[in-house]
Design an enzyme around this catalytic site. Structure first.
Site, PDB file in Angstrom:
ATOM      1  N   HIS A   4       9.162   1.829  18.320  1.00 56.55           N
ATOM      2  CA  HIS A   4       8.028   2.328  17.539  1.00 56.55           C
ATOM      3  C   HIS A   4       8.244   3.829  17.250  1.00 56.55           C
ATOM      4  O   HIS A   4       7.335   4.635  17.423  1.00 56.55           O
ATOM      5  CB  HIS A   4       6.692   2.101  18.279  1.00 56.55           C
ATOM      6  N   ALA A   5       9.453   4.142  16.864  1.00 48.91           N
ATOM      7  CA  ALA A   5       9.795   5.556  16.706  1.00 48.91           C
ATOM      8  C   ALA A   5      10.901   5.754  15.672  1.00 48.91           C
ATOM      9  O   ALA A   5      11.449   6.844  15.582  1.00 48.91           O
ATOM     10  CB  ALA A   5      10.253   6.121  18.054  1.00 48.91           C
TER      11      ALA A   5
ATOM     12  N   GLY B 239       0.846  -1.187   0.000  1.00 52.87           N
ATOM     13  CA  GLY B 239       0.000   0.000   0.000  1.00 52.87           C
ATOM     14  C   GLY B 239       0.880   1.235   0.000  1.00 52.87           C
ATOM     15  O   GLY B 239       1.932   1.292  -0.665  1.00 52.87           O
TER      16      GLY B 239
ATOM     17  N   ARG C 124       2.762  -3.306  12.647  1.00 52.04           N
ATOM     18  CA  ARG C 124       2.187  -3.399  13.992  1.00 52.04           C
ATOM     19  C   ARG C 124       2.669  -4.698  14.633  1.00 52.04           C
ATOM     20  O   ARG C 124       2.685  -5.750  13.987  1.00 52.04           O
ATOM     21  CB  ARG C 124       0.654  -3.389  13.944  1.00 52.04           C
TER      22      ARG C 124
ATOM     23  N   GLU D 112       4.014  -2.972  23.891  1.00 52.76           N
ATOM     24  CA  GLU D 112       4.836  -1.753  23.885  1.00 52.76           C
ATOM     25  C   GLU D 112       4.454  -0.865  25.056  1.00 52.76           C
ATOM     26  O   GLU D 112       3.269  -0.541  25.200  1.00 52.76           O
ATOM     27  CB  GLU D 112       4.622  -0.995  22.564  1.00 52.76           C
TER      28      GLU D 112
ATOM     29  N   THR E  12       7.787  -3.025  10.610  1.00 54.50           N
ATOM     30  CA  THR E  12       7.561  -1.646  11.053  1.00 54.50           C
ATOM     31  C   THR E  12       6.068  -1.358  11.083  1.00 54.50           C
ATOM     32  O   THR E  12       5.669  -0.208  11.243  1.00 54.50           O
ATOM     33  CB  THR E  12       8.217  -0.637  10.071  1.00 54.50           C
TER      34      THR E  12
ATOM     35  N   ILE F 193       2.971   2.594   2.255  1.00 49.53           N
ATOM     36  CA  ILE F 193       4.368   2.458   2.702  1.00 49.53           C
ATOM     37  C   ILE F 193       5.099   1.367   1.932  1.00 49.53           C
ATOM     38  O   ILE F 193       6.250   1.554   1.511  1.00 49.53           O
ATOM     39  CB  ILE F 193       4.407   2.203   4.228  1.00 49.53           C
TER      40      ILE F 193
HETATM   41  N1  LIG Z   1       6.187   2.138  12.709  1.00 53.56           N
HETATM   42  C1  LIG Z   1       5.466   3.218  12.573  1.00 53.56           C
HETATM   43  O1  LIG Z   1       5.718   4.240  13.211  1.00 53.56           O
HETATM   44  C2  LIG Z   1       4.347   3.237  11.580  1.00 53.56           C
HETATM   45  C3  LIG Z   1       3.951   4.470  11.054  1.00 53.56           C
HETATM   46  C4  LIG Z   1       2.933   4.482  10.106  1.00 53.56           C
HETATM   47  C5  LIG Z   1       2.308   3.290   9.738  1.00 53.56           C
HETATM   48  N2  LIG Z   1       2.688   2.113  10.297  1.00 53.56           N
HETATM   49  C6  LIG Z   1       2.028   0.861   9.912  1.00 53.56           C
HETATM   50  O2  LIG Z   1       2.474   0.498   8.617  1.00 53.56           O
HETATM   51  C7  LIG Z   1       1.515  -0.380   8.022  1.00 53.56           C
HETATM   52  C8  LIG Z   1       1.264  -0.002   6.570  1.00 53.56           C
HETATM   53  O3  LIG Z   1       0.726   1.311   6.479  1.00 53.56           O
HETATM   54  P1  LIG Z   1       0.259   1.904   5.062  1.00 53.56           P
HETATM   55  O4  LIG Z   1       0.115   3.370   5.222  1.00 53.56           O
HETATM   56  O5  LIG Z   1       1.130   1.391   3.977  1.00 53.56           O
HETATM   57  O6  LIG Z   1      -1.181   1.235   4.929  1.00 53.56           O
HETATM   58  P2  LIG Z   1      -2.016   0.982   3.587  1.00 53.56           P
HETATM   59  O7  LIG Z   1      -3.407   0.700   4.030  1.00 53.56           O
HETATM   60  O8  LIG Z   1      -1.775   2.046   2.570  1.00 53.56           O
HETATM   61  O9  LIG Z   1      -1.369  -0.345   3.007  1.00 53.56           O
HETATM   62  C9  LIG Z   1      -1.568  -1.599   3.601  1.00 53.56           C
HETATM   63  C10 LIG Z   1      -1.610  -2.640   2.513  1.00 53.56           C
HETATM   64  O10 LIG Z   1      -1.761  -3.911   3.170  1.00 53.56           O
HETATM   65  C11 LIG Z   1      -2.634  -4.680   2.373  1.00 53.56           C
HETATM   66  N3  LIG Z   1      -3.203  -5.795   3.114  1.00 53.56           N
HETATM   67  C12 LIG Z   1      -4.304  -5.801   3.900  1.00 53.56           C
HETATM   68  N4  LIG Z   1      -4.499  -7.059   4.399  1.00 53.56           N
HETATM   69  C13 LIG Z   1      -3.499  -7.827   3.896  1.00 53.56           C
HETATM   70  C14 LIG Z   1      -3.155  -9.192   4.031  1.00 53.56           C
HETATM   71  N5  LIG Z   1      -3.903 -10.026   4.763  1.00 53.56           N
HETATM   72  N6  LIG Z   1      -2.064  -9.646   3.393  1.00 53.56           N
HETATM   73  C15 LIG Z   1      -1.306  -8.820   2.629  1.00 53.56           C
HETATM   74  N7  LIG Z   1      -1.580  -7.500   2.461  1.00 53.56           N
HETATM   75  C16 LIG Z   1      -2.670  -7.018   3.090  1.00 53.56           C
HETATM   76  C17 LIG Z   1      -3.673  -3.689   1.851  1.00 53.56           C
HETATM   77  O11 LIG Z   1      -4.310  -4.183   0.694  1.00 53.56           O
HETATM   78  C18 LIG Z   1      -2.813  -2.456   1.571  1.00 53.56           C
HETATM   79  O12 LIG Z   1      -2.380  -2.426   0.225  1.00 53.56           O
HETATM   80  C19 LIG Z   1       0.283  -0.293   8.916  1.00 53.56           C
HETATM   81  O13 LIG Z   1       0.279  -1.438   9.763  1.00 53.56           O
HETATM   82  C20 LIG Z   1       0.512   0.919   9.771  1.00 53.56           C
HETATM   83  O14 LIG Z   1      -0.141   0.807  11.009  1.00 53.56           O
HETATM   84  C21 LIG Z   1       3.688   2.080  11.222  1.00 53.56           C
END
Ligand SMILES: NC(=O)c1ccc[n+]([C@@H]2O[C@H](COP(=O)([O-])OP(=O)(O)OC[C@H]3O[C@@H](n4cnc5c(N)ncnc54)[C@H](O)[C@@H]3O)[C@@H](O)[C@H]2O)c1
Length: 352
Positions: A295-296, A165, A247, A276, A245, A167
């Site tokens: 987580h940072a 997606g 959850r 966490e 990175t 990221i």
């Molecule tokens: N570490 C951090 O500080 C931090 C910061 C921002 C986001 N995140 C996490 O990063 C992750 C991705 O964020 P994003 O903005 O790219 O989200 P996004 O919704 O744009 O992308 C997620 C992708 O995962 C796919 N997906 C859903 N279920 C799935 C499955 N069962 N198998 C495979 N793919 C699947 C979706 O189709 C989507 O394309 C999230 O878990 C978000 O919480 C972490």
């Protein structure tokens, strides 16, 4: 002259530290404070948030506190919730949808910073960065051990992702010059984006089998909880690295700890953990083939400035009667209650 019936914006109390200073100095609140007809206030500490705290607000900018069905005031004033970041497992989205409140997230703010974090972990793991730092501090004794810590070159190696997606796609975009092979599993992804990035879709188990670097880039949901489990970890190459990175609970951490301790995979880079902060006795904290960050890792001046600007933009759009960017529960936008609410704001605050 102050507006007699202002558009009131609440910020969750975790945007301030106990001494009252801002949690994130780069979150610029000036555009909110300076906006005509807007009044902002920090909430008192409560987690989950309580409905009585939110009853007199039109908008909420929310950091880490939980927002449950019970947090939503019954009086219908709250018109938008803007999460600082893109994860929303702390928010009861169906309850917001029932109350006709859009949830806004900030994909534009986190996309680059989190993708850079993944690359940071990948380069640190494969370059044996932490081990080599330790060797250097040991002076001659450490230098004498340099050849026991060979890094892994990345050309032709396979970078795999569960999720492509916001990221995940940016991670592949940034990794392009590294000349790796790209694979991903994502049942809902846009095939056009994958094709443009040269990413081949494979079955979930194949990402585990084939990846040299396996990254978790999907959201946490009931469907993805412990998606990385003992069975799938057993499919990984002994030379492979896991990077999470996304959850913590997407990975069965007990199973991961076991394979890392046994040297069944080469290592892991984890910005997120199942608990966490972790228990100080958590065995994962003792492993030297894991790089752990609190987580940072994506926390930079630009990340917070970007998230804050996106949230402020979103609530000010609603105040002017416009649909904000980044709405998660898009079905709300079709709801006549939402259209009527926007019309009301447009009449009160809209330009012209
Ligand atoms: N570490 C951090 O500080 C931090 C910061 C921002 C986001 N995140 C996490 O990063 C992750 C991705 O964020 P994003 O903005 O790219 O989200 P996004 O919704 O744009 O992308 C997620 C992708 O995962 C796919 N997906 C859903 N279920 C799935 C499955 N069962 N198998 C495979 N793919 C699947 C979706 O189709 C989507 O394309 C999230 O878990 C978000 O919480 C972490």
């Amino acid at each position: 002259m102050p507006e007699s019936n202002p558009f009131r914006v609440a910020l969750s109390s975790d945007f301030r530290q106990p001494d009252g200073s801002p949690t994130f100095r780069d979150f610029d609140l000036a555009p909110l404070k300076d906006a005509a007809g807007v009044e902002m206030a920090f909430l008192d500490e409560a987690n989950p948030l309580r409905a009585d705290q939110l009853a007199d607000f039109d908008a909420l900018i929310l950091l880490a506190h939980r927002l449950t069905a019970e947090s939503i005031p019954a009086n219908g004033r709250l018109a938008v919730v803007a999460r600082f970041g893109v994860g929303y497992d702390t928010v009861d989205v169906p309850a917001l949808t029932r109350a006709c409140i859009p949830l806004v997230i900030t994909p534009d703010g986190v996309r680059r910073p989190v993708a850079v974090s993944i690359l940071t972990l990948m380069l640190a793991l494969t370059g044996k960065l932490l081990a080599k730092d330790r060797l250097t501090r040991m002076a001659a004794a450490g230098f004498a051990q340099r050849n026991q810590h060979m890094g892994i070159g990345l050309v032709g190696r396979t970078l795999g992702s569960v999720g492509i997606g916001n990221i995940g796609a940016e991670m592949f975009r940034l990794a392009k010059p590294l000349d790796m092979r790209f694979i991903a599993h994502d049942p809902y992804a846009d095939p056009k984006v994958a094709a443009e990035l040269g990413v081949e879709f494979v079955a979930l188990d194949e990402v585990f089998r084939q990846a040299d670097i396996l990254c978790v880039n999907c959201p946490l949901s009931e469907g993805t909880r412990h998606l990385v489990n003992a069975e799938r970890l057993a499919l990984m190459k002994p030379t492979a690295y896991l990077i999470n990175t996304a959850r913590g609970p997407i990975v069965d951490q007990r199973a991961l700890t076991a394979v890392l301790a046994a040297g069944r995979i080469a290592g892991a880079g984890l910005d997120v953990l199942e608990q966490e902060p972790p228990d100080p006795d958590d065995p994962i904290l003792k492993l030297d083939n894991a790089i752990l960050t609190p987580h940072a890792l994506c926390w930079t001046d630009q990340c917070f400035a970007g998230n804050g600007a996106a949230d402020v933009r979103a609530v000010l759009e609603v105040q002017r009667g416009n649909v904000p960017r980044g709405v998660v529960n898009r079905e709300v936008l079709e709801d006549p209650r939402w259209t009527a609410r926007l019309e009301g704001y447009r009449r009160r605050f809209g330009a012209g």
